[in-house]
Write a protein that holds these residues in place. Structure first.
Motif, PDB file in Angstrom:
ATOM      1  N   SER A 148      -3.564  73.371  33.998  1.00  0.00           N
ATOM      2  CA  SER A 148      -2.151  72.976  33.985  1.00  0.00           C
ATOM      3  C   SER A 148      -1.954  71.558  33.476  1.00  0.00           C
ATOM      4  N   ASP A 207      -1.361  69.191  28.132  1.00  0.00           N
ATOM      5  CA  ASP A 207      -0.020  69.043  27.567  1.00  0.00           C
ATOM      6  C   ASP A 207      -0.116  68.058  26.396  1.00  0.00           C
ATOM      7  N   LYS A 225       2.687  65.192  26.174  1.00  0.00           N
ATOM      8  CA  LYS A 225       2.543  64.131  27.179  1.00  0.00           C
ATOM      9  C   LYS A 225       1.268  63.319  26.970  1.00  0.00           C
TER      10      LYS A 225
END
Length: 361
Positions: A36, A39, A42
């Motif tokens: 998770s 990204d 980010k």
């Protein structure tokens, strides 16, 4: 020594060439779980922050010993300089043992690699051992060649040592004390020998600085490449802090070696520049090629794993032999037990602090 910067450029070119092959599209090993923290959007601002912060801390670390030479307490002849250098040497030693070597073991023992030969033979230890031996060969031969070259230019010859021995024999017999000219002649021979010894020591420092920087450049590019290609925001945050700490104190160790080598200003600036920009340069390459990078592809694991193993062998050899053993077995520390103890503590603090960083990086 004039070709040092050329050697660095050649090594960087070879690293970039091999990087292009490693980062080419290759079958990626299925790690079986979705993270998770991954990204890409980010992660990019964090990588930009990493480039700036690592560049600044690297410049501070490598420049600190050079710009503080005017401070009497931090000159190479003072005890504080020896203690700080011991601390930085502990950092370099722990980098090899606690960061670079374990990473290589993890990569070359990955389940993504074929059972034969990667799981049948300890390639990490083997390559690290060969790297340490190769570093010894380069270190020894370079020192020998530069010493002979310097000796032939200066015209200093070894038989003058006999003149120095004659001084001691004459003093024991009481000869030469009344004849000032005779004693002065032997004293001149002794000073020539001291100059030769100083010249040899200086050349030794220069070889150490050159070999150490080349080794640091290799593993710095690899570290930067891994960070720049990663999109894991959770790991990047810890890596940035750890690498800033690592680069600052590793830079202090290298800066101390550059200071002792007594290079000219331009050479000092060039060596400091190369050290400071290699990790940010690696991060920039990783960012540019992050779309095609497959960190779990067999080709990437093998190439980066072998580079890490060779860097580990070089760093461990340099830290133990050229930095720690050279200082601790030298006359300054051998003649001062208190300074020895302080330097031991500094080594343990440096190695311990860098080892603690392995929890996050």
């Amino acid at each position: 020594m004039a070709n040092t910067n050329l050697y660095k450029l050649i090594i960087l070119f070879l690293l970039i060439s091999s990087t292009k092959q490693v980062l080419s599209v290759a079958p990626e090993c299925d790690i079986g779980s979705e993270d998770s923290c991954n990204d890409k959007h980010k992660a990019l601002p964090l990588k930009i922050i990493a480039i700036v912060s690592i560049l600044i801390t690297s410049m501070i670390g490598v420049s600190l010993p050079l710009v503080t030479r005017s401070i009497p307490a931090l000159s190479p002849e003072k005890s504080l300089f020896v203690i700080v250098k011991a601390f930085a040497s502990g950092i370099i030693l722990a980098t090899g043992f606690m960061h670079v070597l374990p990473d290589s073991f993890d990569m070359l023992s990955s389940s993504c690699l074929k059972e034969n030969p990667w799981h049948k033979f300890p390639f990490t230890g083997f390559v690290a051992m060969l790297s340490a031996i190769f570093t010894l060969v380069v270190d020894s031969m370079a020192t020998s060649l530069y010493t002979k070259k310097n000796g032939s230019k200066s015209g200093v010859v070894l038989p003058e040592i006999e003149g120095n021995d004659n001084v001691q024999r004459d003093q024991e017999r009481g000869v030469g004390n009344d004849d000032g000219g005779h004693f002065h002649g032997h004293h001149h021979h002794g000073s020539m020998v001291m100059k030769e010894m100083d010249g040899t020591t200086l050349l030794r420092y220069r070889v150490i600085a050159m070999v150490l920087e080349l080794g640091i450049i290799v593993h710095s590019v690899v570290i930067g490449l891994s960070l720049g290609a990663s999109n894991n925001t959770c790991s990047i945050k810890g890596l940035v802090a750890a690498l800033c700490f690592h680069q600052m104190f590793e830079g202090m160790g290298l800066g101390g070696c550059i200071l002792q080598a007594e290079y000219k200003l331009l050479k000092k600036v060039m060596m400091a520049f190369f050290f400071a920009v290699t990790t940010p340069f690696g991060i920039a390459i990783g960012i540019a090629l992050s779309n095609t990078y497959r960190e779990n592809s067999p080709r990437a694991l093998i190439t980066v794993g072998l580079l890490n193993a060779s860097s580990a062998g070089l760093l461990i050899y340099m830290a133990l032999v050229d930095l720690l053993a050279s200082d601790f077995m030298g006359p300054k520390l051998q003649g001062n037990i208190k300074l020895q103890i302080k330097s031991y503590i500094a080594v343990l603090l440096g190695a311990g602090g860098m080892s603690l960083m392995a929890k996050w990086a």
